[in-house]
Design a protein around this motif. Structure first.
Motif, PDB file in Angstrom:
ATOM      1  N   LEU A  97       2.354   1.943  -3.881  1.00  0.00           N
ATOM      2  CA  LEU A  97       1.333   2.209  -4.629  1.00  0.00           C
ATOM      3  C   LEU A  97       1.146   3.593  -4.154  1.00  0.00           C
ATOM      4  O   LEU A  97       0.879   4.620  -4.948  1.00  0.00           O
ATOM      5  CB  LEU A  97       0.092   1.554  -4.222  1.00  0.00           C
ATOM      6  CG  LEU A  97       0.218   0.141  -4.931  1.00  0.00           C
ATOM      7  CD1 LEU A  97      -1.050  -0.653  -4.643  1.00  0.00           C
ATOM      8  CD2 LEU A  97       0.447  -0.096  -6.427  1.00  0.00           C
ATOM      9  N   GLY A  98       1.119   4.056  -2.876  1.00  0.00           N
ATOM     10  CA  GLY A  98       0.997   5.470  -2.492  1.00  0.00           C
ATOM     11  C   GLY A  98       1.944   6.259  -3.006  1.00  0.00           C
ATOM     12  O   GLY A  98       1.703   7.491  -3.376  1.00  0.00           O
ATOM     13  N   ILE A  99       3.306   5.908  -2.921  1.00  0.00           N
ATOM     14  CA  ILE A  99       4.527   6.523  -3.411  1.00  0.00           C
ATOM     15  C   ILE A  99       4.266   6.825  -4.824  1.00  0.00           C
ATOM     16  O   ILE A  99       4.605   7.914  -5.275  1.00  0.00           O
ATOM     17  CB  ILE A  99       5.831   5.884  -2.904  1.00  0.00           C
ATOM     18  CG1 ILE A  99       6.337   5.876  -1.474  1.00  0.00           C
ATOM     19  CG2 ILE A  99       6.935   6.388  -3.726  1.00  0.00           C
ATOM     20  CD1 ILE A  99       7.138   4.983  -1.021  1.00  0.00           C
ATOM     21  N   GLY A 116       7.225   8.367 -10.884  1.00  0.00           N
ATOM     22  CA  GLY A 116       5.667   8.480 -11.262  1.00  0.00           C
ATOM     23  C   GLY A 116       5.487   8.179 -12.857  1.00  0.00           C
ATOM     24  O   GLY A 116       4.447   8.459 -13.223  1.00  0.00           O
ATOM     25  N   GLY A 150       1.573   6.846  -6.742  1.00  0.00           N
ATOM     26  CA  GLY A 150       0.535   7.835  -6.898  1.00  0.00           C
ATOM     27  C   GLY A 150       0.891   9.399  -6.666  1.00  0.00           C
ATOM     28  O   GLY A 150       0.698  10.011  -7.536  1.00  0.00           O
ATOM     29  N   LEU A 151       1.567   9.505  -5.466  1.00  0.00           N
ATOM     30  CA  LEU A 151       2.216  10.720  -5.188  1.00  0.00           C
ATOM     31  C   LEU A 151       2.993  11.239  -6.175  1.00  0.00           C
ATOM     32  O   LEU A 151       3.008  12.511  -6.611  1.00  0.00           O
ATOM     33  CB  LEU A 151       2.804  10.900  -3.820  1.00  0.00           C
ATOM     34  CG  LEU A 151       1.789  10.655  -2.774  1.00  0.00           C
ATOM     35  CD1 LEU A 151       2.415  10.607  -1.462  1.00  0.00           C
ATOM     36  CD2 LEU A 151       0.694  11.960  -2.624  1.00  0.00           C
ATOM     37  N   ALA A 174       0.866  -1.372  -0.005  1.00  0.00           N
ATOM     38  CA  ALA A 174       0.007  -0.030  -0.056  1.00  0.00           C
ATOM     39  C   ALA A 174       0.736   1.242  -0.028  1.00  0.00           C
ATOM     40  O   ALA A 174       0.704   2.394  -0.678  1.00  0.00           O
ATOM     41  CB  ALA A 174      -1.028  -0.112   1.174  1.00  0.00           C
ATOM     42  N   GLY A 175       1.953   1.167   0.678  1.00  0.00           N
ATOM     43  CA  GLY A 175       2.822   2.416   0.688  1.00  0.00           C
ATOM     44  C   GLY A 175       3.606   2.548  -0.415  1.00  0.00           C
ATOM     45  O   GLY A 175       3.742   3.781  -1.067  1.00  0.00           O
TER      46      GLY A 175
END
Length: 337
Positions: free
Chosen positions: A151-153, A171, A155-156, A148-149
């Motif tokens: 995927l968050g990185i 990204g 996305g950001l 999850a982390g």
């Protein structure tokens, strides 16, 4: 299923070789030959097929390995051969200007510092993304909750891509193509889906004729310029081609051997093509012959280097596998990854 993807690997590498041979034909003769450039640009999509295949293979093999074993297997499969082939390119680059950014990009396959920098070996820009994907998988194998982390990185970084080279790289929309492969790894086989293969190929070819083929070179690819366009125009058709190929039953053959040699072919094909350009400049021949001879010579050269150099190197490096707790590995899946 895996054997059919092995054959597709060779096809994808051959696509890249073909487009570079076609570019050489234009340099040597000023002509594209019988096939127009709108058709030839589809060769660039071989990279996208590679990314999707990588997602499939890694998603199927990684769960049976410890993170240490996975990281070592990926390292020994990719890095030593890459570094050895990069030596002459790095020497040439050093004579024309080879700074610390070039060293980081070449030795660590990390192109994003204070400015985007490509590795000395031109084809290695794709390995930057491969190694980033492998690093992410290694982190997930350490603890799946970290997915999850990650995927968050991603996305950001995608949202703030304009902030600089690091978020541009982390990204980059091209990373989505690995995700296509991961998803396909868990899709059940469905024989009628074999038709996805010709449909995906037709979509790729059509992109050039309708003016939708992504433009740019290595730096633009690394920075993700027109990245979403590439994922749409090449990435989705690549996923269709891979899924269609997964429905085909194949057995070990000369074609799968060429598939195993596709990494060598991808890394080293620019050398014979570049050398032949000097020959065509001195002794002009028709552009189509330039393409055929350049492609055939690259395949033959890569195959001999694979047999004489890569296989012994891989055998030598495998001796260290016994020092790791490798865990179980699905039979026949990781042997050719």
């Amino acid at each position: 299923m895996i054997w059919s993807l092995q054959v597709l690997r060779f096809v994808a590498a051959l696509m890249v070789v073909y487009v570079h041979a076609a570019q050489t034909a234009v340099e040597a003769t000023g002509s594209n030959g019988l096939l127009p450039r709108d058709f030839q640009v589809v060769g660039f999509a071989g990279v996208d097929i590679f990314f999707v295949i990588s997602g499939v293979i890694i998603a199927r093999t990684a769960p049976g390995l410890t993170w240490r074993s996975f990281a070592w297997r990926r390292f020994r499969r990719i890095v030593p051969l890459y570094l050895l082939i990069s030596i002459p390119y790095a020497i040439v680059a050093y004579k024309t200007g080879f700074g610390w950014r070039d060293a980081v990009a070449t030795l660590l396959l990390w192109p994003a510092t204070d400015q985007m920098t490509a590795p000395a070996l031109p084809a290695a820009w794709t390995l930057c993304f491969e190694m980033l994907f492998y690093a992410a998988v290694t982190v997930v194998l350490i603890d799946r909750r970290l997915l999850a982390g990650l995927l968050g990185i991603f996305g950001l970084a995608m949202i703030f891509r304009s902030a600089g080279p690091v978020p541009q790289f982390l990204g980059n929309p091209l990373i989505i193509e690995f995700g296509f492969g991961v998803v396909l790894a868990y899709v059940p086989r469905w024989k009628p889906a074999v038709w996805c293969l010709p449909l995906g190929a037709a979509a790729m070819i059509a992109a050039g004729f309708i003016g939708m083929a992504p433009q740019g070179g290595t730096m633009e690819f690394l920075a993700g310029d027109n990245g979403f366009q590439r994922v749409l125009v090449y990435g989705l058709p690549a996923a269709m081609i891979v899924f269609g190929t997964m429905q085909i039953d194949a057995q070990p053959s000369a074609w799968t051997v060429l598939g195993d040699a596709s990494y060598m072919l991808y890394l080293i094909h620019t050398l014979p093509i570049t050398l032949l350009l000097m020959v065509w400049t001195a002794f002009p021949i028709p552009p189509d012959l330039v393409i055929v001879i350049g492609t055939a010579t690259s395949v033959l050269f890569a195959w001999r280097m694979y047999v004489r150099f890569e296989l012994p190197l891989r055998k030598f490096l495998r001796r260290h596998d016994s020092h790791l707790k490798t865990g179980a590995c699905p039979t026949g899946l990781a042997l050719r990854d």
